[in-house]
Design a protein around this motif. Structure first.
Motif, PDB file in Angstrom:
ATOM      1  N   LEU A  68       1.448   4.322  -3.040  1.00 42.88           N
ATOM      2  CA  LEU A  68       1.343   5.757  -2.816  1.00 42.88           C
ATOM      3  C   LEU A  68       2.672   6.478  -3.051  1.00 42.88           C
ATOM      4  CD1 LEU A  68      -0.830   5.935   0.441  1.00 42.88           C
ATOM      5  CD2 LEU A  68      -1.581   6.200  -1.930  1.00 42.88           C
ATOM      6  N   ALA A  92      -5.169   4.920  -2.960  1.00 40.16           N
ATOM      7  CA  ALA A  92      -4.225   4.309  -3.899  1.00 40.16           C
ATOM      8  C   ALA A  92      -4.906   4.074  -5.251  1.00 40.16           C
ATOM      9  CB  ALA A  92      -3.691   2.994  -3.340  1.00 40.16           C
ATOM     10  N   LYS A 103      -8.502   0.394  -0.305  1.00 41.65           N
ATOM     11  CA  LYS A 103      -7.391   1.321  -0.539  1.00 41.65           C
ATOM     12  C   LYS A 103      -7.830   2.395  -1.548  1.00 41.65           C
ATOM     13  CE  LYS A 103      -4.269  -2.633  -0.014  1.00 41.65           C
ATOM     14  NZ  LYS A 103      -5.346  -3.647   0.081  1.00 41.65           N
ATOM     15  N   TYR A 134       0.830  -1.204   0.000  1.00 39.43           N
ATOM     16  CA  TYR A 134       0.000   0.000   0.000  1.00 39.43           C
ATOM     17  C   TYR A 134       0.865   1.255   0.000  1.00 39.43           C
ATOM     18  CZ  TYR A 134      -2.962   3.674   1.993  1.00 39.43           C
ATOM     19  OH  TYR A 134      -3.601   4.860   2.239  1.00 39.43           O
TER      20      TYR A 134
END
Length: 470
Positions: A181, A214, A211, A177
């Protein structure tokens, strides 16, 4: 376009624990002690072979372990320094493995060529694949399959989808994750590198819907990429498993006897795709991992970018140590990770997390008898009947275990998680699967020996017959 449903049948929804570490940016840390590089347990297949000796000076990015088979991978030093020892050392898998121990000189002097920029569009397919192999890139989702082998299928034209596995369904883990980003351009660039190898392929970035930031960022980044799309998946464990991910993204099915390439797919973990970009476009070997150091026994959980070979014990300093003595420490996530007996083990290519739990949830429960509730059947993503497989396992009946498709189990732990009787289902299946594999290897070896004996006898008979005629 992909034609999947975004999910699969079965699965579970455990507490994900991701809030502990997901919102802090990654912290790059440097090793302080000696670094340990196991020659096995870092990839599937044959162990690497040391190509340095005690006393040798090495440079950062220099190859210190050579792939010793078709399914194997090179290992590169993540620091510059001196080879201090080549000896067995404990690994996160609890095995003692021949390892190269390097005394870090603190200079991080790179080997010639490391870090040089390259334009992959001006490289041949062979050059791209060689760059991935030279960099020692392996599957960083946990399996450790050598990536240069994965991206070299029998027929390039048969590959339709390159899937970047960004699901990160394992509870507590947030390293992928953070990379989505923080390094989206490398992720997309790496996917473009792989897609360039296959004339008919489209790239798919598969992300679970827990998410959203993202997803939004990546969708914006790929809006002008004609061969890449973002596939939003339902949040469910084990969504990131290769078989389930392929079905969720494409609607295609594979089983344990097939490779993803048989279904026209290649799947690589998020950080593996980034490692491919680094290898091909930045001439940088795989010598760093993003590790989620987390759990309720840790003071300040977060993700750290760490050089391979660094001991787990060093990572605790960067989360301000333990808030209490953990009852259980796991390398990896709670569903498929490996419990640790020591923190004096190195971060390897397949290390993803150090999970430190105040209480051991397994030790709090005693197993009782199966009540035949069927929850394990509903949870199993491989559509097996864990209750029946467990009966076979407990009585050592590996023949029936195999007939009931027990080898389709990939030990995700979903059945164990939902079992109200707290039966150690996954542990039993792991032992039975190994027993079946051992039995098959022995049978294959016996068949080969019998064949060789028959061929030798036939040659001897022909020679004897020729002698008699003479």
């Amino acid at each position: 376009m992909s034609t999947g449903t975004g999910t699969f049948k079965g699965g579970v929804h455990p507490y994900d624990g991701k809030d502990l570490s997901k919102d802090l940016p990654t912290l790059t840390v440097m090793p302080k002690g000696d670094l340990v590089f196991p020659m096995a347990q870092q990839h599937l297949g044959a162990p690497s072979r040391p190509v340095v000796a005690v006393g040798d000076k090495v440079l950062m990015g220099q190859r210190i372990g050579e792939a010793s088979g078709f399914i194997s991978a090179h290992i590169c030093s993540s620091v510059s320094g001196t080879v201090k020892a080549i000896e067995p050392r404990l690994t996160p898998s609890s095995a003692m493995v021949e390892s190269i121990v390097i005394e870090n000189d603190g200079q991080y002097t790179p080997a010639p060529g490391v870090g040089e920029k390259r334009d992959y569009t001006k490289m041949s397919k062979e050059e791209i694949r060689a760059a991935v192999k030279d960099a020692g890139v392996v599957g960083m989702g946990g399996a450790g399959f050598p990536t240069h082998v994965k991206i070299t299928p029998k027929d390039d034209n048969a590959i339709d989808f390159i899937i970047a596995n960004c699901a990160e369904c394992e509870p507590y883990l947030t390293s992928d994750y953070r990379m989505m980003l923080e390094e989206p351009d490398r992720l997309i660039g790496g996917l473009n590198v792989i897609v360039s190898l296959f004339p008919n392929a489209k790239g798919v970035i598969a992300v679970e819907d827990n998410k959203p930031d993202a997803i939004k960022l990546l969708q914006e980044k790929v809006k002008d990429e004609p061969k890449i799309e973002v596939q939003v998946l339902q949040t469910k464990y084990p969504q990131g498993s290769e078989r389930q991910l392929i079905y969720a993204c494409t609607g295609r099915k594979i089983n344990s006897s097939m490779l993803p390439a048989d279904a026209g797919c290649i799947v690589d973990n998020c950080d593996t795709v980034i490692a491919i970009y680094r290898a091909v476009c930045e001439s940088t070997p795989l010598m760093r991992r993003v590790v989620t150091v987390t759990g309720d026994a840790v003071n300040k959980p977060r993700n750290v970018i760490v050089k391979t070979g660094t001991l787990y014990s060093e990572l605790l300093e960067y989360v301000d140590g333990f808030k209490c003595q953990p009852e259980k420490v796991i390398s990896g996530g709670p569903m498929m990770g490996q419990a640790q007996t020591s923190l004096d083990v190195p971060v390897t290519k397949i290390s993803s997390a150090l999970l430190c739990m105040e209480k051991d949830p397994v030790s709090q429960y005693e197993s009782t008898h199966c009540i035949r509730c069927g929850r394990c059947v509903a949870a199993c993503p491989s559509r097996l009947v864990p209750q029946k497989l467990y009966e076979c396992s407990t009585r050592g009946d590996i023949d029936t275990f195999a007939k009931l498709n027990g080898m389709e189990c990939f030990e995700c732990g979903a059945c164990t998680y939902v079992c109200p009787a707290k039966l150690r289902l996954t542990q039993a299946f792991k032992q039975s699967r190994r027993a079946v594999q051992d039995a098959r290897r022995k049978a294959q070896a016996a068949a080969q020996a019998a064949k060789a004996e028959a061929e030798a006898k036939a040659k001897a008979d022909v020679k004897k017959e020729g002698g008699e005629k003479a």
